[in-house]
Design a protein around this motif. Sequence first.
Motif, mmCIF file in Angstrom:
data_model
loop_
_atom_site.group_PDB
_atom_site.id
_atom_site.type_symbol
_atom_site.label_atom_id
_atom_site.label_comp_id
_atom_site.label_asym_id
_atom_site.label_seq_id
_atom_site.Cartn_x
_atom_site.Cartn_y
_atom_site.Cartn_z
ATOM 1 N N SER A 187 2.564 9.271 -6.296
ATOM 2 C CA SER A 187 3.104 10.586 -5.938
ATOM 3 C C SER A 187 4.381 10.891 -6.719
ATOM 4 O O SER A 187 4.592 12.029 -7.157
ATOM 5 C CB SER A 187 3.372 10.660 -4.431
ATOM 6 O OG SER A 187 4.326 9.702 -4.028
ATOM 7 N N ALA A 188 5.235 9.893 -6.922
ATOM 8 C CA ALA A 188 6.463 10.112 -7.696
ATOM 9 C C ALA A 188 6.137 10.441 -9.147
ATOM 10 O O ALA A 188 6.816 11.265 -9.777
ATOM 11 C CB ALA A 188 7.351 8.867 -7.629
ATOM 12 N N THR A 189 5.103 9.823 -9.687
ATOM 13 C CA THR A 189 4.686 10.115 -11.059
ATOM 14 C C THR A 189 4.202 11.551 -11.175
ATOM 15 O O THR A 189 4.545 12.264 -12.124
ATOM 16 C CB THR A 189 3.568 9.148 -11.490
ATOM 17 O OG1 THR A 189 4.022 7.797 -11.349
ATOM 18 C CG2 THR A 189 3.181 9.384 -12.937
ATOM 19 N N VAL A 190 3.411 11.994 -10.198
ATOM 20 C CA VAL A 190 2.902 13.367 -10.205
ATOM 21 C C VAL A 190 4.050 14.372 -10.092
ATOM 22 O O VAL A 190 4.025 15.437 -10.727
ATOM 23 C CB VAL A 190 1.894 13.571 -9.050
ATOM 24 C CG1 VAL A 190 1.502 15.032 -8.931
ATOM 25 C CG2 VAL A 190 0.659 12.712 -9.260
ATOM 26 N N LYS A 191 5.082 14.032 -9.315
ATOM 27 C CA LYS A 191 6.211 14.952 -9.102
ATOM 28 C C LYS A 191 7.227 14.917 -10.240
ATOM 29 O O LYS A 191 8.212 15.653 -10.205
ATOM 30 C CB LYS A 191 6.930 14.596 -7.797
ATOM 31 C CG LYS A 191 6.075 14.695 -6.556
ATOM 32 C CD LYS A 191 6.864 14.163 -5.369
ATOM 33 C CE LYS A 191 5.988 13.771 -4.225
ATOM 34 N NZ LYS A 191 6.726 13.109 -3.141
ATOM 35 N N GLY A 192 7.039 14.054 -11.213
ATOM 36 C CA GLY A 192 7.995 13.970 -12.320
ATOM 37 C C GLY A 192 9.236 13.176 -11.999
ATOM 38 O O GLY A 192 10.307 13.432 -12.560
ATOM 39 N N GLY A 238 0.842 17.827 1.633
ATOM 40 C CA GLY A 238 0.996 18.174 0.230
ATOM 41 C C GLY A 238 0.492 17.091 -0.701
ATOM 42 O O GLY A 238 -0.535 16.441 -0.461
ATOM 43 N N ILE A 239 1.233 16.873 -1.780
ATOM 44 C CA ILE A 239 0.870 15.864 -2.773
ATOM 45 C C ILE A 239 0.816 14.478 -2.139
ATOM 46 O O ILE A 239 -0.061 13.666 -2.456
ATOM 47 C CB ILE A 239 1.876 15.887 -3.945
ATOM 48 C CG1 ILE A 239 1.737 17.185 -4.742
ATOM 49 C CG2 ILE A 239 1.672 14.687 -4.872
ATOM 50 C CD1 ILE A 239 2.771 17.356 -5.816
ATOM 51 N N ASN A 240 1.732 14.198 -1.230
ATOM 52 C CA ASN A 240 1.767 12.891 -0.586
ATOM 53 C C ASN A 240 0.466 12.605 0.165
ATOM 54 O O ASN A 240 -0.045 11.485 0.159
ATOM 55 C CB ASN A 240 2.951 12.810 0.378
ATOM 56 C CG ASN A 240 4.278 13.019 -0.317
ATOM 57 O OD1 ASN A 240 4.434 12.654 -1.476
ATOM 58 N ND2 ASN A 240 5.229 13.598 0.375
ATOM 59 N N SER A 241 -0.089 13.621 0.819
ATOM 60 C CA SER A 241 -1.339 13.453 1.550
ATOM 61 C C SER A 241 -2.509 13.231 0.603
ATOM 62 O O SER A 241 -3.373 12.376 0.847
ATOM 63 C CB SER A 241 -1.597 14.694 2.420
ATOM 64 O OG SER A 241 -2.814 14.579 3.112
ATOM 65 N N PHE A 288 -6.377 9.371 -1.934
ATOM 66 C CA PHE A 288 -6.887 8.771 -3.168
ATOM 67 C C PHE A 288 -6.740 7.251 -3.148
ATOM 68 O O PHE A 288 -7.679 6.514 -3.479
ATOM 69 C CB PHE A 288 -6.134 9.360 -4.365
ATOM 70 C CG PHE A 288 -6.473 8.721 -5.686
ATOM 71 C CD1 PHE A 288 -7.711 8.928 -6.263
ATOM 72 C CD2 PHE A 288 -5.548 7.906 -6.332
ATOM 73 C CE1 PHE A 288 -8.026 8.334 -7.485
ATOM 74 C CE2 PHE A 288 -5.858 7.314 -7.535
ATOM 75 C CZ PHE A 288 -7.091 7.527 -8.130
ATOM 76 N N VAL A 289 -5.568 6.771 -2.724
ATOM 77 C CA VAL A 289 -5.342 5.327 -2.658
ATOM 78 C C VAL A 289 -6.249 4.692 -1.611
ATOM 79 O O VAL A 289 -6.720 3.564 -1.788
ATOM 80 C CB VAL A 289 -3.856 5.034 -2.352
ATOM 81 C CG1 VAL A 289 -3.632 3.548 -2.090
ATOM 82 C CG2 VAL A 289 -2.978 5.496 -3.505
ATOM 83 N N SER A 322 0.832 -1.208 0.000
ATOM 84 C CA SER A 322 0.000 0.000 0.000
ATOM 85 C C SER A 322 0.864 1.255 0.000
ATOM 86 O O SER A 322 0.584 2.220 -0.726
ATOM 87 C CB SER A 322 -0.922 -0.008 1.222
ATOM 88 O OG SER A 322 -1.733 -1.164 1.247
ATOM 89 N N GLY A 323 1.927 1.253 0.812
ATOM 90 C CA GLY A 323 2.831 2.396 0.853
ATOM 91 C C GLY A 323 3.569 2.589 -0.459
ATOM 92 O O GLY A 323 3.772 3.718 -0.912
ATOM 93 N N ILE A 324 3.963 1.480 -1.086
ATOM 94 C CA ILE A 324 4.661 1.571 -2.368
ATOM 95 C C ILE A 324 3.719 2.093 -3.442
ATOM 96 O O ILE A 324 4.117 2.892 -4.300
ATOM 97 C CB ILE A 324 5.230 0.199 -2.761
ATOM 98 C CG1 ILE A 324 6.277 -0.260 -1.740
ATOM 99 C CG2 ILE A 324 5.857 0.253 -4.153
ATOM 100 C CD1 ILE A 324 6.814 -1.649 -1.990
ATOM 101 N N ALA A 325 2.449 1.665 -3.412
ATOM 102 C CA ALA A 325 1.461 2.146 -4.382
ATOM 103 C C ALA A 325 1.290 3.664 -4.268
ATOM 104 O O ALA A 325 1.217 4.373 -5.281
ATOM 105 C CB ALA A 325 0.131 1.437 -4.169
ATOM 106 N N CYS A 326 1.254 4.163 -3.038
ATOM 107 C CA CYS A 326 1.169 5.612 -2.831
ATOM 108 C C CYS A 326 2.396 6.312 -3.395
ATOM 109 O O CYS A 326 2.292 7.367 -4.041
ATOM 110 C CB CYS A 326 1.033 5.929 -1.340
ATOM 111 S SG CYS A 326 -0.560 5.485 -0.612
ATOM 112 N N HIS A 327 3.562 5.726 -3.171
ATOM 113 C CA HIS A 327 4.798 6.335 -3.660
ATOM 114 C C HIS A 327 4.844 6.351 -5.185
ATOM 115 O O HIS A 327 5.313 7.323 -5.787
ATOM 116 C CB HIS A 327 6.015 5.580 -3.124
ATOM 117 C CG HIS A 327 7.317 6.114 -3.626
ATOM 118 N ND1 HIS A 327 7.856 7.305 -3.192
ATOM 119 C CD2 HIS A 327 8.185 5.628 -4.563
ATOM 120 C CE1 HIS A 327 9.004 7.530 -3.826
ATOM 121 N NE2 HIS A 327 9.217 6.531 -4.654
ATOM 122 N N VAL A 328 4.340 5.292 -5.810
ATOM 123 C CA VAL A 328 4.338 5.226 -7.277
ATOM 124 C C VAL A 328 3.535 6.389 -7.852
ATOM 125 O O VAL A 328 3.991 7.085 -8.777
ATOM 126 C CB VAL A 328 3.749 3.879 -7.752
ATOM 127 C CG1 VAL A 328 3.494 3.908 -9.261
ATOM 128 C CG2 VAL A 328 4.695 2.740 -7.418
#
Length: 459
Positions: A245-250, A303-306, A311-312, A237-243
Amino acid sequence: MAAASACGGAGCGPHCSSSSAGAEEDAPAERIGRLSIAAGATTATCGKCDGGGAVVAASGGAGMCRECFRAHLFGKFKLAVTSNAMVRPTDAVLLAFSGGPASRVALQFIREMQFKAIQSWETSNSQALPAFGLGVAFVNESALSARPEHETEMATGDIKSIVSSLAPGEKKVHVAPLEDVFSYGSEDKAARLKEVVGMIDDETGRDDFIQCLRMLSLQKIALENGYTKIMLGTCASGIACHVLSATVKGQGYSLPADVQYVDTRWEVPVVLPLHDCLAQELSLLCELDSLKTQQLLDRPCSGINSLVASFVSRLREENPSREHTILRTAQKLKPFSFNKFSANGYHDFLPSRLRPKFQNVDTNESTFSEILCLICGSPFSESELQNLENTKHKAQKKIDLYTAHCCQSCHFQILPSATDTYGHFFSLLPKFWTEKVDAASASSLRDQIEDYLLEDDEN
């Protein structure tokens, strides 16, 4: 580092797993049944052992009894550890413990593996392979919060009691304030931490920067105490969130580095044994096994992470398997060379049935040569490498080299918006980071001098 906390018994909604303040504690069977409804179970028979009674739903909707559900999660954990050669018998493992369900389950499972290894070693005639060592680290980030000191001390005491309750044997607990990553000296390290975080204008950038400091703190603890591996409780679940958020941040180029089982880019390698487990499953296991958690000191993301986490969470309510879908999609990206261990020294420790699955590394590919961001540790893309090379030849100030060693994401989100404050910002950073750039520039200068002398001799 931990998942969302429980409501503590006050009741938080129609699916709350805690009783009301005045209600008596449910019987185990009734509690399992209630959690099963919240988890989406649809059957009354275990799909693995065909036993009767209440069941819980694992990922994919398969109904399992309590014992099979626990064995299901432990099997995922153990397979990740053994098939990826995460832990050798000679290792000393440092578990990053936040007190949440994920790190709590990781602590329970790795302790069980250690206990079985100790028993096997003690009963072995040859005693050829010792049992790996285990320590626990908690990074205290209270310097960045307004929480009363007595609450921090109480939560820290609870974490120590959780670790000490795991018998047998004594386990070291390292409690390190986040500000300890800064150099020792007469200055107030807590004030220095607050100042450098306050210079970051972007809310998401501040959140990411604190995560970078947390990893640096874990590395510092591991290096000072002789640990050879750092184990995180990061789950699917944490990795899915990171995927997302990292995509949104470029950060698409460096994303494959963060979603693997193994990460050796750090001086002390990092492993993720809960890589295939969902946060919902881990929280449910803590409820079923009555595993005590402590999340008072959790610092919520921002921020974006939240936004991505929310969303997830909604996706999880609709269909828990979507988190695995996001993870599987990200894993199709090509990993970096530092996302696997070299076969040398690891192959012999694997069971024979798992050796064919181990990723062998060619001798020519085993040397780690990626250029990493000074702050976040992300590998440089081709354009970032080109910019770094150009800066090395033209840079007249050390500050230019520091900024060139930062990835584009850190440029946009972490570095201060006012370029005239760069000098002060980098002066506040832990020397562990800036000294690497100093060493790299000195090495580059020596190479240039050697090339010049060699050309002069040839002429």
